[in-house]
Structure formats: C-alpha cells, structure tokens
Enzyme design. Structure first.
Site, mmCIF file in Angstrom:
data_model
loop_
_atom_site.group_PDB
_atom_site.id
_atom_site.type_symbol
_atom_site.label_atom_id
_atom_site.label_comp_id
_atom_site.label_asym_id
_atom_site.label_seq_id
_atom_site.Cartn_x
_atom_site.Cartn_y
_atom_site.Cartn_z
ATOM 1 N N HIS A 1 0.816 -1.216 0.000
ATOM 2 C CA HIS A 1 0.000 0.000 0.000
ATOM 3 C C HIS A 1 0.852 1.271 0.000
ATOM 4 O O HIS A 1 0.339 2.360 -0.230
ATOM 5 C CB HIS A 1 -0.973 0.014 1.185
ATOM 6 C CG HIS A 1 -0.329 0.220 2.528
ATOM 7 N ND1 HIS A 1 0.030 -0.821 3.349
ATOM 8 C CD2 HIS A 1 0.014 1.358 3.201
ATOM 9 C CE1 HIS A 1 0.540 -0.348 4.466
ATOM 10 N NE2 HIS A 1 0.543 0.980 4.406
ATOM 11 N N ASP B 1 0.305 -7.784 1.326
ATOM 12 C CA ASP B 1 0.622 -6.357 1.497
ATOM 13 C C ASP B 1 2.134 -6.137 1.524
ATOM 14 O O ASP B 1 2.671 -5.416 2.387
ATOM 15 C CB ASP B 1 -0.032 -5.808 2.770
ATOM 16 C CG ASP B 1 0.016 -4.273 2.824
ATOM 17 O OD1 ASP B 1 0.148 -3.642 1.750
ATOM 18 O OD2 ASP B 1 -0.040 -3.705 3.929
ATOM 19 N N SER C 1 4.770 2.632 7.779
ATOM 20 C CA SER C 1 4.452 1.421 7.003
ATOM 21 C C SER C 1 5.631 1.010 6.132
ATOM 22 O O SER C 1 6.241 1.837 5.436
ATOM 23 C CB SER C 1 3.235 1.674 6.108
ATOM 24 O OG SER C 1 2.092 1.894 6.914
#
Length: 568
Positions: A294, A327, A410
């Site tokens: 993402h 992910d 992230s």
C-alpha cells in the site's frame, strides 16, 4: 567737718537694676552698695568727653536714677544700710570662690583689691587697677557679723562686661572686686557647644550621612544592574559530564538504532491521482528494498518512486513486484554503492514481552526511532478493502507491538535487540475507527501496532525478486463469509455457481465437504472465515496441516497438504 556734703551714709535703692540689664527680684538677688573711687573708671562709665546718662554737674554728687513706681521698702530714717552691715567706709567683704569638684583645677585668681575709700572722703587717693594677674591665694575669712555674700563669679556675656548674674542665670556672675583680665569661670555650656552650634553640627552630620547613603545606593544599584545583565560578577560555569566516544551497548535502543538506521530508507511515491510516504529497508547489496504494497500502490504503473537514505542521499527506484494479499512489495535502486543490508531474524523465535524497536518516517519525519515490546503473536488481522471487491484486502497473521507506529511507518523494520528484522510494520488500530485495522489512515498510534512476521515476508520477497509474483497457500474451498457462528463454514456454492469444494483440491482429497465448519488449524482456534485465511497464508504451499471440524454435530480431524495459487 561740714563741707556741704552728706556726712553719713546715703540711703540708696540697691535692688534697682541698671537700665538695659535684666531685672532682679527678691532679697537674694540684691547686692550691697559698693561705690568705686571717684577717679576709678566704672564698668558702666561713659567715655571721658561724654557725660553719662545719670552724671550730675561737677561738684554735685551723682545720684542713681530711680525707676518709676513705689520702692520695695520704706527708706531707713537712720540711714543705715539695708542689710545692717558696715557702712560704705568698711572694707569690702571677701569674695568666695566656687570649690573645685573632684580635684578639678581652678584657674588662678587675682588678689582682692585693697579697701576702697568711701565716697564721702574725697581726699582719699584712688588705687590704680591691677593690670597683671596675681598668684592665687586662700580666700580670706569674712569678719564676724558681716553678712555672707553669695558666691558670684565673673563672666563676659552678651550683656557686656560687669553684668551681675544670679547663680541660676544662664550668664553666671562676676566679681566686682576682682582684678581685670582674670580667667573666666563659665557656668553655662562650654564654648562652641551652644545649641546653635550643635544644631549646625547635627545638620552637617545628617547631610553627610544622607550623601553617603545616596552614593552607596547608586553604587549598589549599578552593581545590581551589572549582575542582572551579565549573570554575576564572574562567569557562571555549570558542571557537565565530559564528552564520551558515543559507544553504546549493542542491545540498548541507542545501539540498535545506530546499527539499523543506515539500512532504513524513506520512500516518496507520486502517481497521477495520489501520492504518499512510507518506509523500507535494504535487503541486499544489489539495491533491493522491501516495503508494503500500500506504500507503492499510488504510483500505479507509471508513477515515480524516490528513495532517500539515512545519509540524506536520494535515488530513483523501480517496482520489482508486489502482492496485495500479503501487502508486500519490492523496489530496486540502481547506481548506488555502499548499501548496507539489514540482517533478517526469525519471527518464530519471538516471545511475548521481547523488547523491540520500530524505525520509520511517521508523517515524513525520517529516521524516527521508537521502542516497545511484543504484545502478542499470531494476531489475525485484515487490512485494506477500499476497492470494495476484496482484491486489496490483506490477511496477516501479525506480530502485535506497543512500539508507537504512525502513518509513514508502514514498510519499516521492527527489529529485536540484535538489530535483526523480525517484522514489517504494516497497520495500526486507530481509536476513532470502528471498522477494524487500517493501513493508510491518518489516525495516531494508541499502542496497537501490527507487523507482518519476517518469515512470511522473506518468502514473499524472494518470490517477488525471482519471479515478480508471489504464491499463496490454499486448501481449495469457498467459505461462507456471512456465517456468524463460531468457526469458518464451507459455503454451499463456489464462484460462478460452481462447487464450494474444488475438485481434486487439497480439501477434497482430505474429505472436507460443503457445510463443514472448520474450528482449529494446528491446534489454534479459528472463529471466522478471515481467521482461517490468515492461518492458512501464514504457511508455505506444500506444508501439511491438521484441521479439526464439525459435521452434523460431530467433531472430525483431517490432514491435508496446502496447494498454491498465484497472487495479485
């Protein structure tokens, strides 16, 4: 012998004061009559060519001027002196001098004048005045019957020489028979100590003290202002520890950060519709960098990805491969030397409570280090789902940590005390969200962070680098995601109305049927269809799993070998 002058003593008013002199009252202030010789100058006599105020023509006796008003007493018809003493022809009584107190020396006094002839004897020769002081001699004893004279003293005050003063007067007394030029005995304050002088001295002293106070105040104010501006009369140096070499224990947070930071990078991604910031870390010297899917998703197929190293150098990167189900994504930089790969740990060795350090760029703040512990293991989470078709949903059997993680962290590494990567920070649980775990929201950390175990990340990264795509382990069934009971229920129908259990798939071979409810995977309880997917994807294709299920109220155990499916 009658020569036209009085033959006997003449009565006079002894108590009348002379003009211009302070008046006396009472018998104690009266003085016996004593007349000076005719040729002797009186202390009140006028100059030679000027007739005194009360002087009669030549040949007549001078009568004193009497004050107006009645006399103090009737005249004596016998012409005797008012005190009953000898007449004016008798010798003057001796003068009594004040007795010195406590041995105080008395100034030398002149000898008394010899007896003066009576004014009724004009033939008597006048005695010249003594011009030099005589040595002191004992005071003569007054004759018997003579009235005792008060102890008068001689002084020269404001009223002129020869003024008579009472002992209580502030001017003192004088001796009419004393020789002129004798030392004076003063009964008042010493010379130079009059009240006026004392006031002047007092005023001068007060002015001096006031001036000194003003000067001291000025100096004190100046010193105080200097101290306030400069912080003191001397330079203030506070104690401080000496410089060290910067070395820290390798297992400390500072030691871990110093070892891991050179391998951590910040990614800036921009596409046609959106942009974002994330973190990654170097996998090898060839320039491969692992991050979250993402993070690079906004770039699409034609966007730009820029990598910034901890030293501040930047380089362009290209996408190698990505997988939305895990992910995870891999990018690569070219033309960069001296890259330091970050060592990978083993997430299976992690225990709850182990200390960990998270490194990333929350809100684009590069090289941010936070620390915490492992809060839980194998926490099944799902994230994403913004597209609505479920193609972007990731299923992670995550490590939970309380190390602060925020948007921008992230893709960054979660490292252990040996600075080895044990997880990839991917999601947080936000307090203002009721929809579960989020990946790209802007909510802050509340101590619920989740990381993809590095064992899973390593396998996916290797597949992405080698083939550009990742494979997913599968059991070959379609789950009923609307089932609300406990466990994961196999659906009645599959995609496009096909069978829920794939023909010849791993589940069909193990004997699983439509409607069965799977409750455990390798002894771990499963409460929903999402949790079953997470548990399955936590393994590799080809791994053998033991499942427990219920069918018609009965519990069964089956064993199957995981199949493989291509990811997206």
């Amino acid at each position: 012998m009658d020569d036209g002058k009085p033959t006997g003593p003449q009565a006079k008013w002894w108590s009348r004061p002379a003009e211009g002199r302070p008046s006396r009252s009472g018998p104690e202030n009266r003085k016996p009559e004593t007349q000076a010789p005719e040729n002797q100058a009186s202390e009140t006599q006028a100059p030679e060519n000027q007739a005194p105020e009360n002087q009669a023509p030549e040949g007549r006796e001078v009568q004193p001027s009497l004050p107006s008003g009645p006399p103090l007493h009737e005249p004596d018809e016998y012409s005797t002196p008012p005190y009953g003493g000898p007449g004016p022809w008798a010798p003057a009584p001796p003068v009594q001098r004040p007795t010195p107190a406590h041995g105080t020396p008395v100034p030398p006094q002149a000898a008394p004048l010899p007896p003066q002839p009576s004014p009724v004897d004009p033939q008597a020769a006048p005695v010249p005045p003594q011009s030099s002081p005589q040595p002191p001699h004992p005071a003569p004893v007054p004759p018997q019957g003579a009235p005792e004279q008060p102890p008068y003293a001689t002084t020269h005050g404001a009223g002129g020489p020869g003024e008579q003063r009472s002992p209580s007067s502030q001017w003192g007394q004088y001796d009419p028979w004393g020789a002129p030029g004798q030392p004076l005995t003063q009964t008042g304050p010493p010379a130079g100590t009059e009240p006026g002088n004392r006031k002047n001295r007092r005023g001068g002293a007060f002015a001096g003290v006031l001036l000194l106070t003003l000067v001291a105040s000025g100096i004190g104010g100046g010193v105080g202002a200097y101290i306030e501006r400069t912080g003191g009369l001397t330079t203030v140096e506070l104690p401080q520890a000496s410089h060290d070499n910067g070395d820290r224990a390798p297992e400390s947070v500072a030691g871990i950060a110093a070892s891991a930071l050179p391998s951590v990078v910040t990614l800036h991604v921009s596409g046609t519709a959106e942009s974002g910031t994330g973190t990654g870390f170097v996998l090898d010297a060839r320039g491969h960098i692992l991050t979250n899917n993402h993070v690079v998703a906004p770039a699409g197929s034609s966007g730009d990805i820029t990598v910034t190293f901890s030293s501040g150098e930047t380089a362009a990167a290209e996408l190698v491969g990505k997988d939305s189900g895990y992910d995870l994504a891999v990018v690569r930089v070219k033309g960069v030397s001296g890259l330091k790969p970050l060592p990978l740990g083993n997430s299976d060795n992690v225990r709850v409570g182990d200390p960990v350090v998270a490194i990333g760029a929350p809100f684009d703040l590069s090289n941010t280090v936070t620390s915490g512990i492992i809060s839980a293991k194998q926490r099944p989470i799902t994230a994403g789902g913004e597209k609505g078709d479920g193609s972007d949903i990731s299923y992670v059997d995550a490590l939970q940590t309380d190390a602060p993680i925020n948007p921008g962290n992230s893709g960054g590494p979660l490292v252990d005390t040996q600075a080895h990567v044990i997880g990839i920070n991917s999601a947080i649980r936000a307090a203002d969200s009721g929809k579960g775990t989020e990946r790209g929201g802007q909510s802050g950390s509340i101590g619920l962070g989740f990381a993809i175990p590095i064992n899973q990340g390593k396998r996916v990264a290797e597949e992405l680098i080698n083939t550009g795509r990742a494979t997913h382990p599968v059991i070959g069934v379609t789950l009923d995601m609307k089932y609300t009971g406990d466990g994961a229920k196999v659906g009645e129908k599959g995609p496009e109305d096909g069978p829920a259990v794939t023909k010849d798939g791993p589940a069909a071979k193990a004997g699983i049927r439509s409607g069965d409810v799977i409750t455990e995977v390798r002894g771990q309880r499963v409460h929903s269809g999402e949790e079953l997917i997470v548990k399955i994807r936590a393994h590799r294709p080809g791994d053998r799993l033991e499942l427990r299920l219920t069918r018609g109220g009965k519990e069964l155990s089956v064993t199957l070998t995981l199949g493989s499916a291509s990811g997206t």
